[in-house]
Design a protein around this motif. Structure first.
Motif, PDB file in Angstrom:
ATOM      1  N   ALA A 215       2.094   1.896  -3.495  1.00  0.00           N
ATOM      2  CA  ALA A 215       1.049   2.452  -4.357  1.00  0.00           C
ATOM      3  C   ALA A 215       0.829   3.920  -4.029  1.00  0.00           C
ATOM      4  CB  ALA A 215      -0.249   1.658  -4.189  1.00  0.00           C
ATOM      5  N   THR A 216       0.820   4.233  -2.733  1.00  0.00           N
ATOM      6  CA  THR A 216       0.637   5.619  -2.311  1.00  0.00           C
ATOM      7  C   THR A 216       1.793   6.492  -2.791  1.00  0.00           C
ATOM      8  OG1 THR A 216      -0.590   4.868  -0.359  1.00  0.00           O
ATOM      9  CG2 THR A 216       0.275   7.118  -0.301  1.00  0.00           C
TER      10      THR A 216
ATOM     11  N   LYS B  59      -7.460  -3.918   0.809  1.00  0.00           N
ATOM     12  CA  LYS B  59      -8.143  -2.733   0.265  1.00  0.00           C
ATOM     13  C   LYS B  59      -8.831  -1.956   1.391  1.00  0.00           C
ATOM     14  CE  LYS B  59      -8.865  -4.690  -4.338  1.00  0.00           C
ATOM     15  NZ  LYS B  59      -9.844  -5.284  -5.262  1.00  0.00           N
ATOM     16  N   GLU B  60      -9.408  -2.659   2.353  1.00  0.00           N
ATOM     17  CA  GLU B  60     -10.055  -1.993   3.482  1.00  0.00           C
ATOM     18  C   GLU B  60      -9.037  -1.276   4.355  1.00  0.00           C
ATOM     19  OE1 GLU B  60     -13.565  -1.850   2.644  1.00  0.00           O
ATOM     20  OE2 GLU B  60     -13.234  -1.129   4.699  1.00  0.00           O
TER      21      GLU B  60
ATOM     22  N   ALA C  28      -6.140  -0.243   3.608  1.00  0.00           N
ATOM     23  CA  ALA C  28      -5.495   0.861   2.876  1.00  0.00           C
ATOM     24  C   ALA C  28      -6.275   2.162   3.037  1.00  0.00           C
ATOM     25  CB  ALA C  28      -5.365   0.503   1.406  1.00  0.00           C
ATOM     26  N   LYS C  29      -7.581   2.051   3.226  1.00  0.00           N
ATOM     27  CA  LYS C  29      -8.408   3.262   3.362  1.00  0.00           C
ATOM     28  C   LYS C  29      -8.040   4.078   4.589  1.00  0.00           C
ATOM     29  CE  LYS C  29     -12.405   1.139   1.101  1.00  0.00           C
ATOM     30  NZ  LYS C  29     -13.760   0.564   1.315  1.00  0.00           N
TER      31      LYS C  29
ATOM     32  N   VAL D 220       0.842  -1.203   0.000  1.00  0.00           N
ATOM     33  CA  VAL D 220       0.000   0.000   0.000  1.00  0.00           C
ATOM     34  C   VAL D 220       0.873   1.247   0.000  1.00  0.00           C
ATOM     35  CG1 VAL D 220      -1.688   1.336   1.333  1.00  0.00           C
ATOM     36  CG2 VAL D 220      -1.959  -1.141   1.094  1.00  0.00           C
TER      37      VAL D 220
ATOM     38  N   ARG E 174      -1.244   6.732  -6.209  1.00  0.00           N
ATOM     39  CA  ARG E 174      -2.493   6.069  -6.578  1.00  0.00           C
ATOM     40  C   ARG E 174      -2.956   5.145  -5.454  1.00  0.00           C
ATOM     41  NH1 ARG E 174      -1.044   1.044  -7.875  1.00  0.00           N
ATOM     42  NH2 ARG E 174       1.143   0.677  -8.275  1.00  0.00           N
ATOM     43  N   GLU E 175      -4.178   4.634  -5.600  1.00  0.00           N
ATOM     44  CA  GLU E 175      -4.713   3.691  -4.629  1.00  0.00           C
ATOM     45  C   GLU E 175      -4.253   2.279  -4.976  1.00  0.00           C
ATOM     46  OE1 GLU E 175      -8.918   4.090  -4.186  1.00  0.00           O
ATOM     47  OE2 GLU E 175      -8.782   6.199  -3.633  1.00  0.00           O
ATOM     48  N   ILE E 176      -4.387   1.396  -4.014  1.00  0.00           N
ATOM     49  CA  ILE E 176      -4.008  -0.006  -4.231  1.00  0.00           C
ATOM     50  C   ILE E 176      -4.937  -0.628  -5.278  1.00  0.00           C
ATOM     51  CG2 ILE E 176      -5.458  -0.940  -2.378  1.00  0.00           C
ATOM     52  CD1 ILE E 176      -2.016  -2.174  -2.528  1.00  0.00           C
ATOM     53  N   GLU E 177      -4.361  -1.411  -6.167  1.00  0.00           N
ATOM     54  CA  GLU E 177      -5.126  -2.035  -7.242  1.00  0.00           C
ATOM     55  C   GLU E 177      -4.859  -3.539  -7.260  1.00  0.00           C
ATOM     56  OE1 GLU E 177      -3.731  -0.048 -10.745  1.00  0.00           O
ATOM     57  OE2 GLU E 177      -4.434   1.910 -10.058  1.00  0.00           O
TER      58      GLU E 177
ATOM     59  N   ASP F 215      -1.391  -4.700  -7.831  1.00  0.00           N
ATOM     60  CA  ASP F 215      -0.490  -4.651  -6.674  1.00  0.00           C
ATOM     61  C   ASP F 215      -0.644  -5.920  -5.841  1.00  0.00           C
ATOM     62  OD1 ASP F 215       0.421  -1.898  -7.113  1.00  0.00           O
ATOM     63  OD2 ASP F 215      -1.628  -1.344  -6.560  1.00  0.00           O
TER      64      ASP F 215
END
Ligand code: FES
Length: 115
Positions: A77-78, A109-110, A112-113, A74, A82-85, A88
């Motif tokens: 990606a940051t 994904k949760e 990462a928020k 994460v 960008r956000e995690i995809e 990744d």
């Protein structure tokens, strides 16, 4: 091979079991799962909290390595802005012998928020 011991060296994921101590420089910063909460100044890192909230683990053997790998993923990606995809998540090679990969992908994904 399992990456259950995944930790961070200077913020990037690595497997300590495959790195000789002689390769670690005195100024390298090593962070294990135990040290992860201190990186955010809390009792638990947001990724650890997400793991608990979503009740991801079955046996839990892989959890420390999965979480540290996720955090590094994460962060990268940051850093790339960008956000995690999914691409990744495809790079994470940590083995879960219980096969909880679907839940692991969802929790990253949760988590990462809140990072
Ligand atoms: S939860 Fe059992 S190895 Fe991943």
């Amino acid at each position: 091979m399992c990456h259950a011991c995944t930790s961070h060296i200077n913020g990037k994921a690595f497997s300590p079991c495959s790195v000789p101590v002689s390769k670690i420089a005195p100024d390298d910063e090593i962070t294990t799962i135990e040290g992860l909460p201190a990186t955010v100044g809390k009792g638990l890192h947001p990724m650890q909290e997400a793991w608990l909230d979503l009740d991801v683990a079955q046996c839990g053997y892989c959890r420390p390595g999965q979480i540290t790998a996720a955090v590094a993923n994460v962060r990268q990606a940051t850093a790339d802005g960008r956000e995690i995809e999914d691409r990744d998540l495809d790079e994470i090679r940590n083995i879960c012998r219980c096969g909880t990969y679907t839940r692991i992908r969802e929790v990253i994904k949760e988590g990462a928020k809140n990072m």
